[in-house]
Scaffold this active site. Structure first.
Site, PDB file in Angstrom:
ATOM      1  N   LYS A 107      50.588 -15.648   5.672  1.00  0.00           N
ATOM      2  CA  LYS A 107      51.869 -16.296   5.936  1.00  0.00           C
ATOM      3  C   LYS A 107      51.823 -17.283   7.094  1.00  0.00           C
ATOM      4  CE  LYS A 107      53.646 -13.860   2.794  1.00  0.00           C
ATOM      5  NZ  LYS A 107      54.716 -12.932   2.697  1.00  0.00           N
TER       6      LYS A 107
HETATM    7  C1  PLP Z   1      49.252  -9.002   3.139  1.00  0.00           C
HETATM    8  C2  PLP Z   1      50.114  -9.485   2.014  1.00  0.00           C
HETATM    9  N1  PLP Z   1      49.585  -9.511   0.782  1.00  0.00           N
HETATM   10  C3  PLP Z   1      50.325  -9.902  -0.274  1.00  0.00           C
HETATM   11  C4  PLP Z   1      51.642 -10.257  -0.134  1.00  0.00           C
HETATM   12  C5  PLP Z   1      52.403 -10.681  -1.344  1.00  0.00           C
HETATM   13  O1  PLP Z   1      52.583 -12.072  -1.351  1.00  0.00           O
HETATM   14  P1  PLP Z   1      53.760 -12.712  -2.202  1.00  0.00           P
HETATM   15  O2  PLP Z   1      55.029 -12.188  -1.631  1.00  0.00           O
HETATM   16  O3  PLP Z   1      53.612 -14.181  -1.984  1.00  0.00           O
HETATM   17  O4  PLP Z   1      53.563 -12.294  -3.587  1.00  0.00           O
HETATM   18  C6  PLP Z   1      52.223 -10.238   1.147  1.00  0.00           C
HETATM   19  C7  PLP Z   1      53.624 -10.601   1.395  1.00  0.00           C
HETATM   20  O5  PLP Z   1      54.170 -11.486   0.936  1.00  0.00           O
HETATM   21  C8  PLP Z   1      51.431  -9.877   2.243  1.00  0.00           C
HETATM   22  O6  PLP Z   1      51.913  -9.901   3.475  1.00  0.00           O
HETATM   23  N1  LIG Z   2      55.430  -9.624   1.593  1.00  0.00           N
HETATM   24  C1  LIG Z   2      56.375 -10.325   2.341  1.00  0.00           C
HETATM   25  C2  LIG Z   2      57.730 -10.249   1.740  1.00  0.00           C
HETATM   26  C3  LIG Z   2      58.442 -11.542   1.903  1.00  0.00           C
HETATM   27  O1  LIG Z   2      57.738 -12.524   1.212  1.00  0.00           O
HETATM   28  P1  LIG Z   2      57.999 -14.068   1.376  1.00  0.00           P
HETATM   29  O2  LIG Z   2      56.712 -14.724   1.028  1.00  0.00           O
HETATM   30  O3  LIG Z   2      59.099 -14.407   0.478  1.00  0.00           O
HETATM   31  O4  LIG Z   2      58.377 -14.331   2.805  1.00  0.00           O
HETATM   32  C4  LIG Z   2      56.289  -9.940   3.810  1.00  0.00           C
HETATM   33  O5  LIG Z   2      55.200  -9.651   4.246  1.00  0.00           O
HETATM   34  O6  LIG Z   2      57.262  -9.927   4.505  1.00  0.00           O
END
Ligand code: PLP
Ligand SMILES: N[C@@H](CCOP(=O)(O)O)C(=O)O
Length: 430
Positions: A107
């Site tokens: 992120k």
């Molecule tokens: C470590 C990790 N892996 C996978 C995901 C899943 O990603 P997405 O929400 O984009 O599917 C998240 C949170 O979004 C995460 O923090």
């Molecule tokens: N897995 C995420 C959940 C929020 O996902 P986002 O990509 O929409 O911000 C987290 O780690 O908070």
């Protein structure tokens, strides 16, 4: 670029407006009006381009003309100030490490990019913006870090009490300044619902400019498409049919990969790898999309019962189930399977994965059974030490803490407990 609401009941708007609003007034997610594929010469020349050059070319059409090219160049350079290495496990499986940023989660890229875009727009804007974020673990920390000290921006992070790892909690509750944390008595979906409700609350929106730093926001979501290009650059000479296994929760990351594919990146197939929160796995089997309450797992950041980006995926495939199914597979794995995979990756390849990456690895293995001539890249979306208790117990070995983790570990948590939307509203109005 203009953006339209996927609920089709709000006017189209500019990138700037979409970033500042986060969600359209009709509660729909914004989606770009057009996607123009990059020229073949871009892909032919990709080996000679730096990460920043690749990112600049890929994102340009989505942010212009509101962000001038010279400003965009600086934004991508500052955003991508760390590495994105591929580690090869065997001839069929590699991992793309997306955890070399300041909070050691994928992120970081979206959060840093969005913070800079908002910072740029705020130069002309005298009104303060309040960024609301729902997190199941990693978004909160990345947004806290990315927005710390950004002038004119206040950040409020909602996280589910007792359902994020200790280090994730430290990352989102200890920074102070313009960052506030709310510990919600509930699950991630409750946090996400409260955030969405706040956007529709006229009393709130008449008093403050609210936006979101979840993948709802196009400036948080779209930069995630860079990863797939960085992986392609590192692998394309050796492997023709590249498949990505994306550990998925809110489905922003896999959807960003699909955007990279729409831009012309030759990706053979996507795998959405899930834990027991398997709404999309079930959808691909039954063609019925049935959101359900999230369940707690050891890959907690993926504990999402109603993924907000599913609607964007449907838009990309024009709601055609067969074409989606031809491009996306999805598997779901239990915590026990995840732990076994963590151990296997360690014993066989001397590689320490995190629980989310381990789910991605299992997705690769499942897909490769029927597609042995492809090369599968699973995304390592967070550093294993963010989930120390699980990882050390499974591999039976202590892990050294990277400096990013050491920096937060002794800090004191500051969070306000809330259990209802009313309490969120009162907090915001205070
Ligand atoms: C470590 C990790 N892996 C996978 C995901 C899943 O990603 P997405 O929400 O984009 O599917 C998240 C949170 O979004 C995460 O923090
Ligand atoms: N897995 C995420 C959940 C929020 O996902 P986002 O990509 O929409 O911000 C987290 O780690 O908070």
């Amino acid at each position: 670029m203009n953006y339209y609401s996927l609920n089709h009941k709000a006017p189209n708007t500019t990138f700037k407006d979409a970033v500042i609003k986060g969600l359209a007034p009709d509660k729909g997610l914004y989606f770009p009006e057009t996607i123009t594929p990059l020229p073949q010469s871009f892909f032919d020349n990709i080996d000679n381009l730096s990460h920043s050059e690749i990112a600049f070319e890929a994102i340009k059409q989505f942010v212009s003309p509101e962000i001038p090219e010279d400003v965009l160049k600086t934004i991508v350079e500052e955003t991508l100030a760390f590495d994105f290495p591929i580690v090869k496990l065997n001839d069929n499986i590699s991992t793309l490490e997306l955890f070399h940023g300041p909070t050691m989660a994928f992120k970081d890229v979206g959060a840093r990019f969005m913070a800079r875009c908002l910072g740029y727009f705020n130069k002309e804007n005298t009104n303060e913006v309040t960024v609301l974020v729902a997190t199941s673990g990693d978004t909160g920390g990345a947004v806290a870090n990315g927005f710390l000290g950004v002038k004119g921006v206040n950040v409020v992070i909602l996280y589910p009490s007792g359902k994020v790892s200790e280090i994730q909690e430290k990352q989102l509750t200890t920074l102070g300044q313009n960052i506030k944390a709310l510990e919600v008595d509930g699950v991630f979906d409750d946090c996400q619902d409260m955030v969405k409700r706040a956007f529709l609350d006229k009393e709130l929106t008449s008093k403050m400019q609210l936006t979101s730093a979840n993948s709802i926001n196009v400036a948080r979501w779209l930069p995630q498409l860079f990863y797939f290009m960085f992986a392609y650059k590192q692998l394309h000479k050796e492997h023709k049919d590249i498949v990505f296994s994306v550990p998925s929760g809110n489905f922003g990351n896999v959807c960003a990969g699909m955007m990279a594919q729409q831009l012309g990146l030759p990706i053979k197939h996507f795998i959405a790898s899930n834990n027991d929160n398997n709404v999309v796995t079930n959808y691909l089997q039954t063609e019925e999309y049935i959101p359900k309450p999230s369940v707690q797992t050891i890959s907690n950041a993926m504990d999402v019962g109603n993924p907000s980006n599913f609607i964007r995926i449907q838009e990309i495939y024009k709601k055609e189930f067969t074409s989606l199914k031809n491009n996306l597979s999805s598997y779901s794995f239990s915590d026990e399977e995840t732990k076994t995979a963590l151990k296997e990756i360690y014993d066989k390849y001397d590689y320490v994965a995190d629980p989310h990456g381990a789910v991605g690895y299992l997705g690769c293995k499942a897909y490769l059974k029927n597609n042995p001539n492809t090369h599968c890249v699973f995304l390592e979306t967070a550093h294993p030490t963010k989930f120390l208790d699980v990882v050390e117990e499974v591999i039976e070995e202590k892990q050294p803490l990277p400096k990013q983790i050491q920096a937060v570990i002794g800090k004191t948590k500051e969070a306000t407990k809330i259990s209802s939307y009313k309490e969120l509203k009162n907090f915001l109005l205070k």
